[in-house]
Design an enzyme around this catalytic site. Structure first.
Site, PDB file in Angstrom:
ATOM      1  N   TYR A 118       0.856  -1.189   0.000  1.00 56.96           N
ATOM      2  CA  TYR A 118       0.000   0.000   0.000  1.00 56.96           C
ATOM      3  C   TYR A 118       0.887   1.232   0.000  1.00 56.96           C
ATOM      4  O   TYR A 118       1.907   1.289   0.705  1.00 56.96           O
ATOM      5  CB  TYR A 118      -0.902   0.031   1.237  1.00 56.96           C
ATOM      6  CG  TYR A 118      -1.657   1.342   1.386  1.00 56.96           C
ATOM      7  CD1 TYR A 118      -2.906   1.508   0.820  1.00 56.96           C
ATOM      8  CD2 TYR A 118      -1.093   2.420   2.070  1.00 56.96           C
ATOM      9  CE1 TYR A 118      -3.591   2.713   0.924  1.00 56.96           C
ATOM     10  CE2 TYR A 118      -1.755   3.627   2.175  1.00 56.96           C
ATOM     11  CZ  TYR A 118      -3.010   3.771   1.599  1.00 56.96           C
ATOM     12  OH  TYR A 118      -3.666   4.971   1.690  1.00 56.96           O
ATOM     13  N   GLU A 205      -3.606   7.616  -3.809  1.00 55.92           N
ATOM     14  CA  GLU A 205      -3.537   6.303  -3.162  1.00 55.92           C
ATOM     15  C   GLU A 205      -3.346   5.217  -4.212  1.00 55.92           C
ATOM     16  O   GLU A 205      -4.066   5.187  -5.216  1.00 55.92           O
ATOM     17  CB  GLU A 205      -4.817   6.062  -2.371  1.00 55.92           C
ATOM     18  CG  GLU A 205      -4.825   4.767  -1.584  1.00 55.92           C
ATOM     19  CD  GLU A 205      -6.115   4.596  -0.796  1.00 55.92           C
ATOM     20  OE1 GLU A 205      -6.068   4.670   0.444  1.00 55.92           O
ATOM     21  OE2 GLU A 205      -7.168   4.394  -1.426  1.00 55.92           O
TER      22      GLU A 205
END
Length: 396
Positions: A118, A205
């Site tokens: 991530y 993101e």
């Protein structure tokens, strides 16, 4: 302002972020044609909506289906997957049970995934700095990781005076357990930081950011959200807005320079100033009811904007009363009062209306309301206004 995954990847690709080859498709036939342009033999068909959790989601008409992200191994299967998605309502954790209509899919080349990570950038309110977050738990919702495994989230706050440097990227890369050329490839952090600043982003993101079998770092997904207050500097980005993804009331508000967010309460709020709007919503809750919206008409409100604000508020069938809380500064109270009277008459308001005015020309404003002949309930202060509007909702 949010954009779709394929749009985010196109933008980030311009900055040098490694993304897989793919094409957007609005029909099953276009999806098959898109797949034919890719190397194969593995393809991924992704529903394009403004919500996460697409892969684990379900289609409203097919609760036992395969979700909004499907891996297939032929052009024919790409077409079948697209047919199962386009024009259907996808329900995920983030959409709620109402779901969102899928109007397009993104057909992407397959990927040899070795690890899922991530990586995200946002403005951290505690440090007032752009902060890079990374985690070994890629593919999971970062909120769940933060709740259950906060120790697995690495954070680096970037000093705006010195900016980002290669050592920030190395620190995160080593923390994620990357080795060899993967550490060098993690300069993607620098690239994303540059994009974040230049595009005036609110969030960037990548989840997951994958390490391939060949050791390459690739953005397998991408989410980009922009600061609405900076869009005037990016007219090209405004063209990426998907109106169908927005609440119609919120879209009307954007077109009329109003800050509006729909909520699930019963008291409509019209306030000037975001802080005052938050305080107004809080005091409504304190006195036993709930706000139906956040609406900031801004410091330069005029009669036309007030009328539009009332129209948007009353278009919500759940609104049982309206509270107007105005502190007159640039927007003088008499001007606001004239706007309230004009809007009330034009829209034929049928719900109780409580008005609290304070500030410049307040006495004149109150006089205009009192002499309007309308059933407007005046309030002397915020507590008085909240008590009166809650009482009106409860029929007292």
């Amino acid at each position: 302002m949010n954009i779709h995954e394929y749009q985010a990847k196109e933008l980030l690709g311009r900055y040098g972020v490694a993304v897989l080859q793919g094409h957007v498709a609005w029909t099953a036939e276009e999806a098959a044609a898109a797949a034919a342009k890719l190397p194969g033999p593995v393809y991924v068909v992704k529903s394009q909506i403004h919500a996460g959790g697409r892969g684990a989601g379900r289609f409203a008409n097919d609760p036992n289906g395969k979700g909004g992200v499907r891996v297939v191994k032929s052009v024919e299967d790409v077409k079948a997957a697209a047919e199962a998605m386009i024009g259907k309502v996808l329900v995920t954790k983030q959409t709620g049970e109402a779901g969102k209509l899928v109007s397009r899919v993104y057909v992407e080349d397959g990927c040899d995934i070795k690890r899922e990570l991530y990586l995200g950038l946002l403005v951290d309110r505690d440090s007032s700095r752009v902060t890079v977050m990374a985690s070994t738990e890629g593919g999971m919702e970062i909120e769940e990781v933060a709740e259950h495994h906060p120790e697995k989230i690495l954070k680096v706050a970037i000093d705006p005076a010195s900016g980002i440097s290669a050592f920030h990227a190395r620190k995160l890369a080593f923390g994620l357990g990357l080795t060899g050329k993967q550490v060098g490839s993690f300069t993607i952090v620098l690239t994303l930081y540059a994009a974040f600043l230049e595009l005036d982003c609110a969030i960037v993101e990548i989840n997951p950011l994958v390490v391939t079998g060949a050791g390459e770092i690739v953005a397998l997904d991408a989410k980009v959200s922009f600061d609405d207050n900076a869009l005037f500097r990016h007219k090209d980005l405004e063209g990426l807005r998907d109106d169908s993804e927005m609440d119609p009331k919120e879209l009307d508000a954007v077109k009329n320079d109003l800050n509006y967010v729909a909520l699930d309460g019963e008291i409509g709020c019209m306030v000037n100033g975001a802080g005052l709007a938050m305080a107004t919503m809080d005091i409504i809750k304190l006195y036993g009811s709930s706000p139906a919206n956040f609406l900031d008409v801004g410091g330069t409100a005029n009669a036309a904007r007030v009328t539009e604000a009332f129209r948007i508020i009353t278009s919500d069938v759940n609104v049982k009363a309206i509270l107007v809380n105005i502190f007159g500064g640039i927007a003088k109270c008499d001007m606001i009062a004239n706007g309230i009277v004009e809007a009330s008459k034009n829209l034929k308001l049928s719900v109780p209306l409580v008005v609290r005015l304070e500030g410049t020309n307040v006495e004149l404003g109150k006089k205009i309301l009192a002499e309007s002949g309308l059933a407007i309930i005046p309030a002397e202060n915020l507590a008085d206004a909240a008590q009166k509007v809650v009482a009106a909702v409860k029929g007292a």
